[in-house]
Structure formats: C-alpha cells, structure tokens
Scaffold this motif. Structure first.
Motif, PDB file in Angstrom:
ATOM      1  N   GLY A  51       0.806  -1.223   0.000  1.00 53.63           N
ATOM      2  CA  GLY A  51       0.000   0.000   0.000  1.00 53.63           C
ATOM      3  C   GLY A  51       0.836   1.269   0.000  1.00 53.63           C
ATOM      4  O   GLY A  51       0.304   2.368  -0.156  1.00 53.63           O
ATOM      5  N   LYS A  52       2.169   1.117   0.164  1.00 46.14           N
ATOM      6  CA  LYS A  52       3.056   2.287   0.148  1.00 46.14           C
ATOM      7  C   LYS A  52       3.680   2.497  -1.231  1.00 46.14           C
ATOM      8  O   LYS A  52       4.649   3.234  -1.377  1.00 46.14           O
ATOM      9  CB  LYS A  52       4.182   2.101   1.164  1.00 46.14           C
ATOM     10  CG  LYS A  52       3.738   2.056   2.619  1.00 46.14           C
ATOM     11  CD  LYS A  52       4.977   1.908   3.491  1.00 46.14           C
ATOM     12  CE  LYS A  52       4.687   1.927   4.969  1.00 46.14           C
ATOM     13  NZ  LYS A  52       5.935   1.832   5.758  1.00 46.14           N
ATOM     14  N   MET A  53       3.146   1.815  -2.246  1.00 49.92           N
ATOM     15  CA  MET A  53       3.709   1.941  -3.602  1.00 49.92           C
ATOM     16  C   MET A  53       3.051   3.100  -4.328  1.00 49.92           C
ATOM     17  O   MET A  53       2.276   2.929  -5.263  1.00 49.92           O
ATOM     18  CB  MET A  53       3.547   0.614  -4.343  1.00 49.92           C
ATOM     19  CG  MET A  53       4.375  -0.483  -3.678  1.00 49.92           C
ATOM     20  SD  MET A  53       4.031  -2.129  -4.304  1.00 49.92           S
ATOM     21  CE  MET A  53       4.619  -1.972  -5.962  1.00 49.92           C
ATOM     22  N   ASN A  54       3.369   4.316  -3.854  1.00 56.29           N
ATOM     23  CA  ASN A  54       2.823   5.554  -4.420  1.00 56.29           C
ATOM     24  C   ASN A  54       3.953   6.548  -4.627  1.00 56.29           C
ATOM     25  O   ASN A  54       5.021   6.407  -4.027  1.00 56.29           O
ATOM     26  CB  ASN A  54       1.828   6.183  -3.433  1.00 56.29           C
ATOM     27  CG  ASN A  54       0.736   5.220  -3.022  1.00 56.29           C
ATOM     28  OD1 ASN A  54       0.018   4.696  -3.866  1.00 56.29           O
ATOM     29  ND2 ASN A  54       0.623   4.977  -1.728  1.00 56.29           N
ATOM     30  N   VAL A  55       3.697   7.555  -5.447  1.00 59.45           N
ATOM     31  CA  VAL A  55       4.626   8.689  -5.523  1.00 59.45           C
ATOM     32  C   VAL A  55       3.931  10.023  -5.292  1.00 59.45           C
ATOM     33  O   VAL A  55       4.539  10.962  -4.792  1.00 59.45           O
ATOM     34  CB  VAL A  55       5.388   8.769  -6.867  1.00 59.45           C
ATOM     35  CG1 VAL A  55       6.530   7.791  -6.906  1.00 59.45           C
ATOM     36  CG2 VAL A  55       4.477   8.587  -8.052  1.00 59.45           C
ATOM     37  N   ASP A  56       2.644  10.109  -5.628  1.00 61.96           N
ATOM     38  CA  ASP A  56       1.943  11.390  -5.547  1.00 61.96           C
ATOM     39  C   ASP A  56       0.965  11.471  -4.384  1.00 61.96           C
ATOM     40  O   ASP A  56       0.184  12.413  -4.288  1.00 61.96           O
ATOM     41  CB  ASP A  56       1.205  11.673  -6.868  1.00 61.96           C
ATOM     42  CG  ASP A  56       2.211  12.028  -7.947  1.00 61.96           C
ATOM     43  OD1 ASP A  56       3.279  12.562  -7.593  1.00 61.96           O
ATOM     44  OD2 ASP A  56       1.935  11.756  -9.124  1.00 61.96           O
ATOM     45  N   ARG A  57       0.988  10.470  -3.532  1.00 66.08           N
ATOM     46  CA  ARG A  57       0.181  10.551  -2.315  1.00 66.08           C
ATOM     47  C   ARG A  57       0.801   9.680  -1.239  1.00 66.08           C
ATOM     48  O   ARG A  57       1.508   8.712  -1.527  1.00 66.08           O
ATOM     49  CB  ARG A  57      -1.264  10.132  -2.581  1.00 66.08           C
ATOM     50  CG  ARG A  57      -1.430   8.673  -2.934  1.00 66.08           C
ATOM     51  CD  ARG A  57      -2.885   8.373  -3.282  1.00 66.08           C
ATOM     52  NE  ARG A  57      -3.002   7.035  -3.828  1.00 66.08           N
ATOM     53  CZ  ARG A  57      -3.214   5.946  -3.102  1.00 66.08           C
ATOM     54  NH1 ARG A  57      -3.324   6.041  -1.792  1.00 66.08           N
ATOM     55  NH2 ARG A  57      -3.328   4.767  -3.680  1.00 66.08           N
ATOM     56  N   ILE A  58       0.561  10.082  -0.003  1.00 65.38           N
ATOM     57  CA  ILE A  58       1.038   9.323   1.156  1.00 65.38           C
ATOM     58  C   ILE A  58       0.155   8.083   1.315  1.00 65.38           C
ATOM     59  O   ILE A  58      -1.060   8.205   1.103  1.00 65.38           O
ATOM     60  CB  ILE A  58       0.965  10.233   2.409  1.00 65.38           C
ATOM     61  CG1 ILE A  58       2.043  11.337   2.279  1.00 65.38           C
ATOM     62  CG2 ILE A  58       1.116   9.445   3.686  1.00 65.38           C
ATOM     63  CD1 ILE A  58       2.036  12.339   3.413  1.00 65.38           C
ATOM     64  N   PRO A  59       0.702   6.917   1.702  1.00 64.28           N
ATOM     65  CA  PRO A  59       2.082   6.638   2.086  1.00 64.28           C
ATOM     66  C   PRO A  59       2.988   6.322   0.895  1.00 64.28           C
ATOM     67  O   PRO A  59       2.528   5.785  -0.113  1.00 64.28           O
ATOM     68  CB  PRO A  59       1.926   5.400   2.986  1.00 64.28           C
ATOM     69  CG  PRO A  59       0.729   4.683   2.429  1.00 64.28           C
ATOM     70  CD  PRO A  59      -0.201   5.751   1.935  1.00 64.28           C
ATOM     71  N   VAL A  60       4.258   6.681   1.041  1.00 62.55           N
ATOM     72  CA  VAL A  60       5.270   6.425   0.006  1.00 62.55           C
ATOM     73  C   VAL A  60       6.456   5.708   0.649  1.00 62.55           C
ATOM     74  O   VAL A  60       7.025   6.217   1.621  1.00 62.55           O
ATOM     75  CB  VAL A  60       5.795   7.734  -0.615  1.00 62.55           C
ATOM     76  CG1 VAL A  60       6.690   7.415  -1.812  1.00 62.55           C
ATOM     77  CG2 VAL A  60       4.685   8.674  -1.006  1.00 62.55           C
ATOM     78  N   ALA A  61       6.830   4.569   0.104  1.00 60.19           N
ATOM     79  CA  ALA A  61       8.053   3.884   0.558  1.00 60.19           C
ATOM     80  C   ALA A  61       9.149   4.089  -0.478  1.00 60.19           C
ATOM     81  O   ALA A  61       8.880   4.140  -1.685  1.00 60.19           O
ATOM     82  CB  ALA A  61       7.801   2.399   0.750  1.00 60.19           C
ATOM     83  N   PHE A  62      10.372   4.220   0.033  1.00 60.74           N
ATOM     84  CA  PHE A  62      11.556   4.353  -0.830  1.00 60.74           C
ATOM     85  C   PHE A  62      12.513   3.197  -0.569  1.00 60.74           C
ATOM     86  O   PHE A  62      12.555   2.650   0.539  1.00 60.74           O
ATOM     87  CB  PHE A  62      12.293   5.662  -0.523  1.00 60.74           C
ATOM     88  CG  PHE A  62      11.529   6.879  -0.927  1.00 60.74           C
ATOM     89  CD1 PHE A  62      11.655   7.408  -2.203  1.00 60.74           C
ATOM     90  CD2 PHE A  62      10.651   7.481  -0.042  1.00 60.74           C
ATOM     91  CE1 PHE A  62      10.932   8.530  -2.580  1.00 60.74           C
ATOM     92  CE2 PHE A  62       9.924   8.593  -0.407  1.00 60.74           C
ATOM     93  CZ  PHE A  62      10.064   9.124  -1.683  1.00 60.74           C
ATOM     94  N   VAL A  63      13.320   2.875  -1.584  1.00 59.53           N
ATOM     95  CA  VAL A  63      14.397   1.908  -1.404  1.00 59.53           C
ATOM     96  C   VAL A  63      15.703   2.551  -1.844  1.00 59.53           C
ATOM     97  O   VAL A  63      15.720   3.372  -2.781  1.00 59.53           O
ATOM     98  CB  VAL A  63      14.152   0.609  -2.196  1.00 59.53           C
ATOM     99  CG1 VAL A  63      13.028  -0.194  -1.555  1.00 59.53           C
ATOM    100  CG2 VAL A  63      13.832   0.877  -3.664  1.00 59.53           C
ATOM    101  N   ALA A  64      16.779   2.188  -1.147  1.00 63.84           N
ATOM    102  CA  ALA A  64      18.131   2.570  -1.573  1.00 63.84           C
ATOM    103  C   ALA A  64      18.708   1.382  -2.319  1.00 63.84           C
ATOM    104  O   ALA A  64      18.620   0.242  -1.850  1.00 63.84           O
ATOM    105  CB  ALA A  64      18.986   2.913  -0.357  1.00 63.84           C
ATOM    106  N   LEU A  65      19.282   1.667  -3.491  1.00 64.40           N
ATOM    107  CA  LEU A  65      19.815   0.602  -4.357  1.00 64.40           C
ATOM    108  C   LEU A  65      21.304   0.806  -4.557  1.00 64.40           C
ATOM    109  O   LEU A  65      21.760   1.946  -4.757  1.00 64.40           O
ATOM    110  CB  LEU A  65      19.110   0.638  -5.714  1.00 64.40           C
ATOM    111  CG  LEU A  65      17.575   0.536  -5.661  1.00 64.40           C
ATOM    112  CD1 LEU A  65      16.971   0.838  -7.029  1.00 64.40           C
ATOM    113  CD2 LEU A  65      17.146  -0.844  -5.181  1.00 64.40           C
TER     114      LEU A  65
END
Ligand SMILES: CC(C)(COP(=O)(O)OP(=O)(O)OC[C@H]1O[C@@H](n2cnc3c(N)ncnc32)[C@H](O)[C@@H]1OP(=O)(O)O)[C@@H](O)C(=O)NCCC(=O)NCCS
Length: 152
Positions: free
Chosen positions: A42-56
């Motif tokens: 459910g955090k797979m968004n960019v234009d609304r909260i929630p947003v999760a990020f990964v460092a690669l």
C-alpha cells in the motif's frame, strides 16, 4: 547508490516487509508478516502518502528503505511522519540513511507539507545531524522514544 520509490521495484516489497517485521514487529503487536507485506504494498505511491523508498547499490540490489506515512504514533494528531528507516548492516555509515531521509523530506515538501515528524529510540543523533529538532520524550509500547520534527 540511488534512491527510488518502491513502486518502481515491486519485486522488493517482500524484503522491505521482512526487514520491518524483524526490526519493528513489536511496535505493531498482532501484525503478521503477511499482513505487513500487504501494508507495504500500500506504500507503492509517488503522488500521495504513504510512500516507501528503497536505496539501491550499483548492482541495483536493495541496501536500505524509508517511508513517508500519515500516522505513526497511535493517538497522536500530528502528521505526516518519516518512518521505517533501515540500512543493511554491511552498508551502514556511508550516508545511505541520510539520503533516504532527504528523499522523504523532499517528497513531503512536494506534496505540500511544511513540517515532518519522526520518533526514534535508536538514532536521535542521526536525525539531529540532518537538522531535526528534538521535541518530547515518552514511553511507547515498551520503548523510550524521542519525538523530533523538521520544518521543510
Ligand atoms: C540508524 C541507521 C538507519 C543509520 O543508517 P546509516 O546509513 O548508517 O546512516 P548514515 O550513514 O546516513 O549516518 C549519518 C550520520 O548519522 C550518525 N549515525 C548513524 N548511525 C549512527 C549510530 N548507530 N550511532 C550514532 N550515530 C550514528 C553519524 O553521525 C553518521 O555520520 P558519520 O558516519 O559521518 O559519523 C542504521 O544504523 C539502521 O538501519 N539501524 C537499524 C534500524 C534503525 O534503528 N533505524 C532507525 C529507526 S528511527
């Protein structure tokens, strides 16, 4: 190293959920790993909260994660929150958490927020070094936590 929104790497949802479950499962009593996977999806968004990020890393393997979420401390009316900052132990002290925090801050700003919150029991110095201000300390679900904020 680069920071990407989790929505660009759906294959990493299970790893993000596993890290969070091991590190902070006790803060969400009763939540199973499977339920956490659903929550992370459910955090797979960019234009609304929630947003999760990964460092690669340079091979595009995941080495860290962080999230921007609306509510974090149960019953607390403040929002939004920086949460779930985690870096793979072998990759710590290289600035990866700092880059993740900056990505979350920039996203909150882009979404129109002027103030961001977090709580931590382990790393207040990391956030203080990035310009975060200590607010109150309190006990929460068996941990002594520091609440902090940052004007964006
Ligand atoms: C806390 C954590 C996210 C830091 O990740 P990191 O990528 O190593 O952090 P950075 O390299 O960006 O650190 C930046 C600065 O923060 C401070 N810092 C980072 N980790 C620290 C630690 N364990 N103790 C004290 N200071 C620390 C240092 O000043 C560091 O700069 P330096 O390496 O030049 O001295 C990582 O140790 C982790 O995943 N821990 C387990 C999960 C956790 O506690 N997350 C935080 C929840 S709020």
């Amino acid at each position: 190293m680069k920071i990407a929104p989790l929505v660009e790497r759906p294959d990493l949802v299970a790893q993000v959920a596993a890290w969070g479950f091991a590190e902070w499962g006790h803060l969400n009593p009763g939540e199973t790993l499977e339920q956490r996977v659903v929550r992370i999806r459910g955090k797979m968004n960019v234009d609304r909260i929630p947003v999760a990020f990964v460092a690669l890393d340079d091979a595009d393997d995941i080495v860290g994660t962080a999230s921007l979420i609306f509510d974090d401390l149960e019953g607390d009316p403040r929002n939004p929150w920086l949460a779930s900052v985690f870096v793979l132990p072998t990759h710590r002290r290289k600035g990866i958490a700092s880059a993740l925090v900056r990505a979350v801050e920039a996203t909150a700003r882009r979404l129109g927020y002027s103030r961001l919150y977090l709580f931590t029991s382990t790393a207040p110095d990391l956030y203080a070094g990035l310009g975060w201000r200590p607010l109150e300390r309190r006990d929460y679900r068996g941990e002594h936590i520091q609440v902090m904020d940052r004007m964006l």
